[in-house]
Design a protein around this motif. Structure first.
Motif, PDB file in Angstrom:
ATOM      1  N   UNK A   1       0.843  -1.195   0.000  1.00 54.22           N
ATOM      2  CA  UNK A   1       0.000   0.000   0.000  1.00 54.22           C
ATOM      3  C   UNK A   1       0.881   1.248   0.000  1.00 54.22           C
ATOM      4  N   UNK A   2       0.346   2.320  -0.553  1.00 54.87           N
ATOM      5  CA  UNK A   2       1.081   3.587  -0.545  1.00 54.87           C
ATOM      6  C   UNK A   2       0.094   4.740  -0.393  1.00 54.87           C
ATOM      7  N   UNK A   3       0.638   5.852   0.112  1.00 54.56           N
ATOM      8  CA  UNK A   3      -0.182   7.045   0.284  1.00 54.56           C
ATOM      9  C   UNK A   3       0.629   8.273  -0.080  1.00 54.56           C
ATOM     10  N   UNK A   4      -0.039   9.281  -0.559  1.00 56.22           N
ATOM     11  CA  UNK A   4       0.577  10.571  -0.843  1.00 56.22           C
ATOM     12  C   UNK A   4       0.127  11.546   0.243  1.00 56.22           C
TER      13      UNK A   4
ATOM     14  N   UNK B   1       7.670 -22.017  -9.016  1.00 57.47           N
ATOM     15  CA  UNK B   1       6.360 -22.595  -9.336  1.00 57.47           C
ATOM     16  C   UNK B   1       5.201 -21.776  -8.775  1.00 57.47           C
ATOM     17  N   UNK B   2       5.488 -20.830  -7.882  1.00 60.09           N
ATOM     18  CA  UNK B   2       4.417 -20.048  -7.256  1.00 60.09           C
ATOM     19  C   UNK B   2       3.883 -19.005  -8.243  1.00 60.09           C
ATOM     20  N   UNK B   3       2.575 -18.954  -8.353  1.00 64.46           N
ATOM     21  CA  UNK B   3       1.896 -17.966  -9.186  1.00 64.46           C
ATOM     22  C   UNK B   3       1.866 -16.642  -8.424  1.00 64.46           C
ATOM     23  N   UNK B   4       2.874 -15.795  -8.680  1.00 63.07           N
ATOM     24  CA  UNK B   4       3.043 -14.547  -7.935  1.00 63.07           C
ATOM     25  C   UNK B   4       2.333 -13.406  -8.657  1.00 63.07           C
ATOM     26  N   UNK B   5       1.504 -12.696  -7.916  1.00 66.12           N
ATOM     27  CA  UNK B   5       0.766 -11.569  -8.476  1.00 66.12           C
ATOM     28  C   UNK B   5       1.050 -10.337  -7.619  1.00 66.12           C
ATOM     29  N   UNK B   6       1.808  -9.403  -8.178  1.00 60.82           N
ATOM     30  CA  UNK B   6       2.217  -8.193  -7.462  1.00 60.82           C
ATOM     31  C   UNK B   6       1.165  -7.101  -7.643  1.00 60.82           C
ATOM     32  N   UNK B   7       0.977  -6.319  -6.575  1.00 58.83           N
ATOM     33  CA  UNK B   7      -0.008  -5.232  -6.686  1.00 58.83           C
ATOM     34  C   UNK B   7       0.354  -4.102  -5.733  1.00 58.83           C
ATOM     35  N   UNK B   8       0.322  -2.877  -6.223  1.00 53.39           N
ATOM     36  CA  UNK B   8       0.409  -1.701  -5.363  1.00 53.39           C
ATOM     37  C   UNK B   8      -0.951  -1.015  -5.387  1.00 53.39           C
ATOM     38  N   UNK B   9      -1.328  -0.436  -4.248  1.00 54.43           N
ATOM     39  CA  UNK B   9      -2.649   0.195  -4.172  1.00 54.43           C
ATOM     40  C   UNK B   9      -2.587   1.395  -3.244  1.00 54.43           C
TER      41      UNK B   9
ATOM     42  N   UNK C   1      -3.775   3.849  -0.482  1.00 53.30           N
ATOM     43  CA  UNK C   1      -4.605   3.734   0.708  1.00 53.30           C
ATOM     44  C   UNK C   1      -3.783   3.274   1.895  1.00 53.30           C
ATOM     45  N   UNK C   2      -4.394   3.181   3.047  1.00 54.75           N
ATOM     46  CA  UNK C   2      -3.695   2.662   4.216  1.00 54.75           C
ATOM     47  C   UNK C   2      -3.537   1.154   4.084  1.00 54.75           C
ATOM     48  N   UNK C   3      -2.466   0.633   4.643  1.00 59.19           N
ATOM     49  CA  UNK C   3      -2.238  -0.808   4.584  1.00 59.19           C
ATOM     50  C   UNK C   3      -3.375  -1.565   5.248  1.00 59.19           C
ATOM     51  N   UNK C   4      -3.883  -1.029   6.337  1.00 57.41           N
ATOM     52  CA  UNK C   4      -4.976  -1.706   7.048  1.00 57.41           C
ATOM     53  C   UNK C   4      -6.198  -1.881   6.141  1.00 57.41           C
ATOM     54  N   UNK C   5      -6.600  -0.787   5.477  1.00 58.58           N
ATOM     55  CA  UNK C   5      -7.791  -0.876   4.630  1.00 58.58           C
ATOM     56  C   UNK C   5      -7.552  -1.799   3.439  1.00 58.58           C
ATOM     57  N   UNK C   6      -6.412  -1.652   2.795  1.00 58.18           N
ATOM     58  CA  UNK C   6      -6.119  -2.453   1.606  1.00 58.18           C
ATOM     59  C   UNK C   6      -6.108  -3.944   1.947  1.00 58.18           C
ATOM     60  N   UNK C   7      -5.447  -4.321   3.037  1.00 56.63           N
ATOM     61  CA  UNK C   7      -5.342  -5.733   3.391  1.00 56.63           C
ATOM     62  C   UNK C   7      -6.665  -6.292   3.887  1.00 56.63           C
ATOM     63  N   UNK C   8      -7.399  -5.521   4.662  1.00 57.56           N
ATOM     64  CA  UNK C   8      -8.682  -6.015   5.152  1.00 57.56           C
ATOM     65  C   UNK C   8      -9.662  -6.227   4.004  1.00 57.56           C
ATOM     66  N   UNK C   9      -9.670  -5.316   3.042  1.00 53.18           N
ATOM     67  CA  UNK C   9     -10.551  -5.497   1.880  1.00 53.18           C
ATOM     68  C   UNK C   9     -10.181  -6.761   1.109  1.00 53.18           C
ATOM     69  N   UNK C  10      -8.868  -6.976   0.932  1.00 57.71           N
ATOM     70  CA  UNK C  10      -8.410  -8.129   0.146  1.00 57.71           C
ATOM     71  C   UNK C  10      -8.570  -9.450   0.891  1.00 57.71           C
ATOM     72  N   UNK C  11      -8.652  -9.408   2.214  1.00 59.40           N
ATOM     73  CA  UNK C  11      -8.718 -10.645   3.001  1.00 59.40           C
ATOM     74  C   UNK C  11      -9.996 -11.438   2.738  1.00 59.40           C
ATOM     75  N   UNK C  12     -11.023 -10.790   2.216  1.00 58.49           N
ATOM     76  CA  UNK C  12     -12.283 -11.489   1.940  1.00 58.49           C
ATOM     77  C   UNK C  12     -12.118 -12.547   0.860  1.00 58.49           C
ATOM     78  N   UNK C  13     -11.075 -12.418   0.038  1.00 65.72           N
ATOM     79  CA  UNK C  13     -10.869 -13.365  -1.061  1.00 65.72           C
ATOM     80  C   UNK C  13      -9.602 -14.193  -0.869  1.00 65.72           C
TER      81      UNK C  13
END
Length: 313
Positions: free
Chosen positions: A197-200, A240-248, A250-262
Motif C-alpha cells: 500500500x502507498x499514500x501521498x 512454481x508459485x503464481x506470484x501476483x504483485x499489486x500496489x494500491x 490507501x492505508x495498509x490496514x484498509x487495503x489488506x482487510x478489503x483483500x482478506x475477503x478473497x
C-alpha cells in the motif's frame, strides 16, 4: 511439493495448537491439522491449566465437573480425536501444562514451527474482542503465530479461494514474512497476492491541476520498487508459485482487510514496539488480527525485533 522444514534433533518442529474446548479453539485444531497434513509436520495440542485466568473462570464452571483434571483431559482428548478423524496420517501429541496460557504458548514457540490459535477464547466479550491470549502471544512469540479468523461463512476452510495474501513491508525486516508466504502458497498450490500500500501525504499535494499527479506518481513508483526488492529473492527460490504483485493507494490496514475477503491466509510481518505496557504489535498487524476475514499469520523476523510498517497510516 512440501518445502524444507526446521528440525530439532532430526525431527521436524511441530505445529502447536492452544486448545481450551471453545469453538474457536476447535476451529484452530481443524486448520492446524490441515496445515500439518500439507507440510508433513507433527501436531502438538497443548492446554494450559490456568487458561481461565485470561479467558474467564466460566470454563470450568460451565463444564460442571467435580475434577478439573478430568475435565482438562476430556478437552484435550476430544481435540486429539477430532484432529485424527480429519487427517489420520498426522502424528498427534498432547500435553497439559500447569501454567497460564500466555506463558505456556510463549515457551512452546521456541520449539515450534508455528503456533495456531483461535481468534477468541471463553470470554463474555467474545463477539467483540480478539481473545487476550491470542493478541498477547502474537505480539511476543518467537515463531509465526496463526490466528484462525474468518469464522463466518466457512471463511477459515483451507483452500477455499486458493489464494494467499501477503502484506509487504519495507526493507530486510519483511524477509521472514515473505518466505513464509511463498512456502504457504507453494504447499497449497495457490496464487500469492503480494500487496504494497502507498499514500501521498496531503502536505505534498498542490492546488495546481497540472501538478497534482506528480507526488502520487513518485509514491507509487517507490511502492513498486519496495515490492520488487522484497519479492525477487523468494520468487527465484519458488519459481512454481503464481506470484501476483499489486500496489494500491490507501492505508495498509484498509487495503489488506478489503483483500482478506478473497484469501485463505493473510501473512504480515511482526512489528514489535516497546511501549509502556511492554511489547506491542504494530498498527497494521494489530488491525488485521482484529478484523481480517481470513486466518492471519504474524511472522516475526528471526534476527530483528523491529519490523517496518507496510505504509504510514
Amino acid at each position: 511439493m512440501k518445502p524444507p522444514v526446521a528440525r530439532a534433533f532430526g525431527e521436524p518442529l511441530p505445529l502447536v495448537v492452544g486448545v481450551d474446548g471453545s469453538e474457536p479453539s476447535l476451529r484452530a485444531v481443524d486448520w492446524a491439522t490441515d496445515e500439518a497434513a500439507l507440510r508433513g509436520l507433527p501436531l502438538r495440542l497443548v492446554y494450559a491449566s490456568l487458561w481461565e485466568r485470561y479467558e474467564g473462570a466460566a470454563l470450568m464452571e460451565g463444564l460442571g465437573r467435580t475434577s478439573e483434571q478430568i475435565a482438562v483431559d476430556d478437552i484435550v482428548e476430544a481435540a486429539a480425536q477430532r484432529a485424527h478423524r480429519r487427517h489420520a496420517e498426522v502424528r498427534i501429541s498432547t500435553e497439559v501444562l500447569p501454567d497460564d496460557a500466555v506463558s505456556v504458548l510463549l515457551k512452546e514457540a521456541h520449539s515450534a514451527f508455528a503456533l495456531v490459535l483461535g481468534s477468541r477464547g471463553r470470554s463474555g466479550m467474545a463477539e467483540l474482542l480478539l481473545g487476550s491470549v491470542s493478541l498477547a502471544v502474537a505480539a511476543r512469540a518467537a515463531c509465526p503465530v496463526i490466528v484462525v479468523r474468518g469464522n463466518h461463512d466457512n471463511q477459515a476452510d483451507a483452500g477455499r479461494h486458493r489464494s494467499v495474501l501477503l502484506g509487504v513491508g519495507e526493507g530486510p525486516n519483511s524477509a521472514a514474512a515473505v518466505r513464509f508466504a511463498f512456502q504457504e502458497a507453494e504447499v497449497r498450490e495457490a496464487a500469492l497476492h503480494a500487496v504494497r500500500a502507498w499514500r501521498c501525504p496531503a502536505r505534498e499535494s498542490t492546488d495546481h491541476p497540472l501538478m497534482v499527479a506528480e507526488p502520487a506518481r513518485l509514491h507509487e513508483r517507490r511502492a513498486v520498487e519496495i515490492l520488487e526488492s522484497a519479492l525477487n529473492g523468494a520468487a527465484a527460490e519458488h519459481p512454481s508459485v503464481d506470484l501476483r504483485r499489486r500496489t494500491e493507494e490507501g492505508t495498509a490496514r484498509r487495503v489488506l482487510l478489503d483483500a482478506s475477503a478473497d484469501a485463505d491466509l493473510l501473512v504480515v510481518g511482526a512489528h514489535h514496539r516497546d511501549g509502556s505496557f511492554g511489547l506491542q504489535l504494530g498498527r497494521v498487524a494489530h488491525s488485521v488480527l482484529h478484523h481480517s476475514a481470513c486466518p492471519v499469520a504474524v511472522v516475526p523476523q528471526q534476527t530483528h525485533r523491529q519490523d517496518a510498517d507496510l505504509t504510514r497510516d
